[in-house]
Scaffold this motif. Structure first.
Motif, PDB file in Angstrom:
ATOM      1  N   ALA A   1       0.808  -1.212   0.000  1.00 18.32           N
ATOM      2  CA  ALA A   1       0.000   0.000   0.000  1.00 18.32           C
ATOM      3  C   ALA A   1       0.841   1.261   0.000  1.00 18.32           C
ATOM      4  CB  ALA A   1      -0.929  -0.001   1.213  1.00 18.32           C
ATOM      5  N   SER A   2       2.114   1.124   0.365  1.00 26.33           N
ATOM      6  CA  SER A   2       2.963   2.307   0.520  1.00 26.33           C
ATOM      7  C   SER A   2       3.957   2.511  -0.612  1.00 26.33           C
ATOM      8  CB  SER A   2       3.729   2.211   1.855  1.00 26.33           C
ATOM      9  OG  SER A   2       2.840   2.049   2.940  1.00 26.33           O
ATOM     10  N   THR A   3       4.292   1.461  -1.348  1.00 24.54           N
ATOM     11  CA  THR A   3       5.307   1.585  -2.392  1.00 24.54           C
ATOM     12  C   THR A   3       4.714   2.100  -3.695  1.00 24.54           C
ATOM     13  OG1 THR A   3       7.081   0.413  -3.557  1.00 24.54           O
ATOM     14  CG2 THR A   3       5.006  -0.773  -3.222  1.00 24.54           C
ATOM     15  N   GLN A   4       5.589   2.685  -4.518  1.00 21.47           N
ATOM     16  CA  GLN A   4       5.179   3.109  -5.848  1.00 21.47           C
ATOM     17  C   GLN A   4       5.760   2.204  -6.927  1.00 21.47           C
ATOM     18  OE1 GLN A   4       6.480   7.232  -5.927  1.00 21.47           O
ATOM     19  NE2 GLN A   4       4.446   7.948  -5.265  1.00 21.47           N
ATOM     20  N   ARG A   5       6.539   1.208  -6.490  1.00 22.50           N
ATOM     21  CA  ARG A   5       7.141   0.279  -7.452  1.00 22.50           C
ATOM     22  C   ARG A   5       6.257  -0.949  -7.609  1.00 22.50           C
ATOM     23  NH1 ARG A   5      13.383  -0.739  -6.266  1.00 22.50           N
ATOM     24  NH2 ARG A   5      12.833  -2.382  -7.760  1.00 22.50           N
ATOM     25  N   GLU A   6       5.872  -1.226  -8.834  1.00 24.62           N
ATOM     26  CA  GLU A   6       4.962  -2.328  -9.115  1.00 24.62           C
ATOM     27  C   GLU A   6       5.588  -3.680  -8.787  1.00 24.62           C
ATOM     28  OE1 GLU A   6       1.603  -4.299  -9.865  1.00 24.62           O
ATOM     29  OE2 GLU A   6       1.852  -2.112  -9.722  1.00 24.62           O
ATOM     30  N   ASP A   7       6.895  -3.845  -9.023  1.00 17.50           N
ATOM     31  CA  ASP A   7       7.532  -5.132  -8.752  1.00 17.50           C
ATOM     32  C   ASP A   7       7.559  -5.439  -7.260  1.00 17.50           C
ATOM     33  OD1 ASP A   7       9.282  -3.009  -8.364  1.00 17.50           O
ATOM     34  OD2 ASP A   7      11.056  -4.230  -8.741  1.00 17.50           O
ATOM     35  N   ILE A   8       7.804  -4.402  -6.428  1.00 11.81           N
ATOM     36  CA  ILE A   8       7.790  -4.611  -4.977  1.00 11.81           C
ATOM     37  C   ILE A   8       6.375  -4.905  -4.504  1.00 11.81           C
ATOM     38  CG2 ILE A   8       8.158  -3.483  -2.748  1.00 11.81           C
ATOM     39  CD1 ILE A   8      10.475  -1.968  -3.971  1.00 11.81           C
ATOM     40  N   ARG A   9       5.424  -4.212  -5.066  1.00 15.97           N
ATOM     41  CA  ARG A   9       4.020  -4.431  -4.706  1.00 15.97           C
ATOM     42  C   ARG A   9       3.598  -5.852  -5.053  1.00 15.97           C
ATOM     43  NH1 ARG A   9      -1.039  -1.641  -4.374  1.00 15.97           N
ATOM     44  NH2 ARG A   9      -2.697  -2.747  -5.470  1.00 15.97           N
ATOM     45  N   ARG A  10       3.935  -6.295  -6.249  1.00 19.84           N
ATOM     46  CA  ARG A  10       3.545  -7.634  -6.690  1.00 19.84           C
ATOM     47  C   ARG A  10       4.187  -8.708  -5.815  1.00 19.84           C
ATOM     48  NH1 ARG A  10       5.932  -7.676 -11.221  1.00 19.84           N
ATOM     49  NH2 ARG A  10       4.414  -6.274 -12.205  1.00 19.84           N
ATOM     50  N   ARG A  11       5.452  -8.512  -5.471  1.00 18.83           N
ATOM     51  CA  ARG A  11       6.150  -9.472  -4.617  1.00 18.83           C
ATOM     52  C   ARG A  11       5.511  -9.521  -3.232  1.00 18.83           C
ATOM     53  NH1 ARG A  11      11.919 -11.042  -4.115  1.00 18.83           N
ATOM     54  NH2 ARG A  11      12.327 -11.625  -1.946  1.00 18.83           N
ATOM     55  N   ALA A  12       5.203  -8.360  -2.664  1.00 23.65           N
ATOM     56  CA  ALA A  12       4.629  -8.309  -1.318  1.00 23.65           C
ATOM     57  C   ALA A  12       3.269  -8.982  -1.252  1.00 23.65           C
ATOM     58  CB  ALA A  12       4.525  -6.864  -0.858  1.00 23.65           C
ATOM     59  N   LEU A  13       2.509  -8.914  -2.333  1.00 23.34           N
ATOM     60  CA  LEU A  13       1.151  -9.462  -2.336  1.00 23.34           C
ATOM     61  C   LEU A  13       1.090 -10.888  -2.880  1.00 23.34           C
ATOM     62  CD1 LEU A  13      -0.934  -6.348  -3.462  1.00 23.34           C
ATOM     63  CD2 LEU A  13      -0.580  -7.245  -1.143  1.00 23.34           C
ATOM     64  N   THR A  14       2.232 -11.565  -2.952  1.00 17.87           N
ATOM     65  CA  THR A  14       2.272 -12.961  -3.405  1.00 17.87           C
ATOM     66  C   THR A  14       2.625 -13.853  -2.220  1.00 17.87           C
ATOM     67  OG1 THR A  14       2.955 -12.311  -5.631  1.00 17.87           O
ATOM     68  CG2 THR A  14       3.312 -14.604  -4.999  1.00 17.87           C
ATOM     69  N   PHE A  15       1.750 -14.802  -1.920  1.00 18.97           N
ATOM     70  CA  PHE A  15       1.892 -15.680  -0.759  1.00 18.97           C
ATOM     71  C   PHE A  15       1.873 -17.130  -1.224  1.00 18.97           C
ATOM     72  CE2 PHE A  15      -0.481 -11.825   0.176  1.00 18.97           C
ATOM     73  CZ  PHE A  15       0.234 -11.270   1.231  1.00 18.97           C
ATOM     74  N   VAL A  16       2.914 -17.879  -0.889  1.00 18.32           N
ATOM     75  CA  VAL A  16       3.049 -19.264  -1.342  1.00 18.32           C
ATOM     76  C   VAL A  16       3.047 -20.205  -0.143  1.00 18.32           C
ATOM     77  CG1 VAL A  16       4.490 -20.914  -2.600  1.00 18.32           C
ATOM     78  CG2 VAL A  16       4.363 -18.530  -3.359  1.00 18.32           C
ATOM     79  N   PHE A  17       2.217 -21.238  -0.211  1.00 22.47           N
ATOM     80  CA  PHE A  17       2.149 -22.270   0.822  1.00 22.47           C
ATOM     81  C   PHE A  17       2.474 -23.607   0.169  1.00 22.47           C
ATOM     82  CE2 PHE A  17      -0.049 -18.794   2.576  1.00 22.47           C
ATOM     83  CZ  PHE A  17      -0.166 -18.951   3.948  1.00 22.47           C
ATOM     84  N   VAL A  18       3.425 -24.321   0.730  1.00 21.17           N
ATOM     85  CA  VAL A  18       3.830 -25.615   0.185  1.00 21.17           C
ATOM     86  C   VAL A  18       3.353 -26.713   1.125  1.00 21.17           C
ATOM     87  CG1 VAL A  18       5.755 -27.037  -0.599  1.00 21.17           C
ATOM     88  CG2 VAL A  18       5.859 -24.550  -0.876  1.00 21.17           C
ATOM     89  N   GLY A  19       2.507 -27.605   0.618  1.00 21.61           N
ATOM     90  CA  GLY A  19       1.974 -28.694   1.424  1.00 21.61           C
ATOM     91  C   GLY A  19       0.461 -28.632   1.510  1.00 21.61           C
ATOM     92  N   GLY A  20      -0.196 -29.683   1.059  1.00 25.19           N
ATOM     93  CA  GLY A  20      -1.652 -29.700   1.013  1.00 25.19           C
ATOM     94  C   GLY A  20      -2.305 -30.487   2.119  1.00 25.19           C
TER      95      GLY A  20
END
Length: 454
Positions: free
Chosen positions: A165-184
């Protein structure tokens, strides 16, 4: 005089204060209360923490539905007739009937290791996360087995939303909003479901973040998730998660996570600010530093009576034991809370039977089924062949686990949390500074912590 009293006192050592350890000690102190009051029996529980974590409630604690302190049972209060020794067992020498314990704060003095003698031993150290030698996993990943991990993940997810919400860089924003969970399995699916639900709810307070901006990915190496609830309900769960916009990648493995760059076996690569590893567990490594018989998977070999094979006076159950499943000849019981709690009671009863010269009874329990929460008002269940999904499954999930929560005190507090949540929205404050408590003071003192350096 001391030696005489020692000979008359049966010393029971319980290694571990989790499900099996706590419930075994709890039942022992109830059934042996007269012997304990007379000094004929002494029960010592060794556990690094002073509490037992009720792990089925960890996802709700991470999502802010429950106060974290309410999902743990204080061992000193619950096991008031036992002696609690905070520390880690380093070695067990059953031939000499003693365990070497490194007590908490051992680094403050030279004599930090204690030799604890025993007459009866209960091995209940449980399991730890089973990791693989994947590049970057140790540096970027976090598990989901402890209260500390649950609290950290809650603060971390909200902090990632603050960054986006605070950055103006799209790459940082995209990285911050990506959440990965391994294991089902249960841990991965429930943690993902609850945290995604929390983050989606928090979006209302972030005007420049929409739920569709976030990317939630579940990676599972096999072709199904939640095998405990059956194939049909597992497929329904996959569809339900996908309807929420969650990517479920089956038959897919994590290949690399170096510097937060996620590489999957299907060839996809992307950056992620969050990587949660819940791909299975393995027996505690302490077991390798004992003279107890282990199977090929590192579990203690026990009979159906929960007595260690070939040894007298040693008992084991739960995740760290290979317990024969008498309802499925040739198989072993699954490492879950349902079996652990019931095995603890049978173990305690068999230990008492040995002390009183009575016959032991074998552990036999047909698996009743499973329930899983997938977020607020969402769940899936398969209990005694009855399949439920959505709101009914979610209600059953809460009702069942509330009934299993130890102590009336904790039941009341959990119920109060849920009741208040009916009338008030959950908090969305990130308190990430609790993971760096000295940072502010170091700045005030004119020093900069490594985490502050640019």
């Amino acid at each position: 005089m001391s030696d005489t009293r020692t000979r008359k006192t049966t010393r029971i050592l319980v290694v571990g204060g989790g499900y099996v350890g706590m419930y075994t000690a709890l039942r022992l102190q109830r059934r042996l209360r007269r012997e304990i009051s007379r000094g004929q029996v002494q029960i010592t529980v060794v556990e690094p923490q002073s509490y037992m974590t009720y792990q089925p409630f960890l996802p709700e604690a991470a999502a802010g539905n429950l106060e974290p302190r309410h999902v743990v049972a204080p061992l000193r209060r619950v096991l008031h007739r036992c002696t609690l020794l905070n520390g880690r067992v380093l070695r067990i020498d059953h031939a000499a009937r003693r365990a070497t314990v490194r007590v908490v704060g051992a680094e403050l003095h030279e004599d930090g290791d204690r030799e604890v003698p025993y007459d009866r031993l209960v091995v209940a150290v449980g399991s730890i996360s089973r990791t693989l030698p994947i590049p970057g996993l140790a540096e970027c990943g976090i598990g989901f087995k402890s209260l500390g991990e649950a609290i950290y993940l809650r603060n971390h997810v909200l902090a990632q939303m603050d960054i986006a919400a605070s950055t103006q860089r799209e790459d940082i924003r995209r990285r911050a909003l990506t959440f990965v969970f391994v294991g089902g399995g249960f841990a991965g699916v429930e943690a993902l479901g609850e945290l995604e639900d929390m983050a989606r709810d928090a979006c209302r307070w972030y005007p420049n973040i929409d739920a569709g901006d976030m990317r939630w990915v579940l990676v599972e190496a096999t072709g199904r998730i939640l095998p405990e609830v059956g194939a049909e309900m597992g497929r329904w769960t996959v569809e339900a998660l996908r309807r929420r916009g969650i990517e479920v990648k089956l038959n897919t493995q994590l290949k690399s996570a170096e510097n937060g760059r996620i590489t999957l076996s299907d060839g996809e690569e992307f950056d992620a600010g969050t990587l949660v590893w819940t791909a299975g567990v393995k027996p505690h490594p302490l077991l390798r530093d004992t003279d107890l018989p282990l199977d090929e998977r590192g579990r203690v070999k026990v009979g159906a009576d929960l007595v260690v094979a070939g040894l007298e006076g040693v008992y084991a159950a739960g995740d760290n034991a290979a317990v024969p499943d008498l309802t499925k000849p040739g198989e072993f019981t699954a490492p879950n809370a349902q079996h652990a709690v019931r095995q603890a009671r049978r173990l305690a009863d068999n230990l008492v039977a040995d002390l009183r010269g009575r016959p032991r009874r074998p552990y036999k329990h047909a698996y009743a089924g499973s329930v899983a929460g997938l977020g607020l008002y969402k769940g899936v269940a398969n209990v005694y062949g009855i399949k439920l999904k959505g709101l009914p499954a979610w209600f059953l999930h809460r009702t069942y686990h509330l009934s299993r929560m130890p102590t009336v005190n904790r039941k009341a507090r959990v119920t109060a949390d849920w009741t208040l949540a009916t009338f008030f929205r959950r908090e969305i404050v990130s308190m990430g500074e609790i993971h760096r408590p000295r940072e502010e003071f170091s700045l005030a003192a004119g020093r900069r912590e490594p985490s502050l350096r640019r």
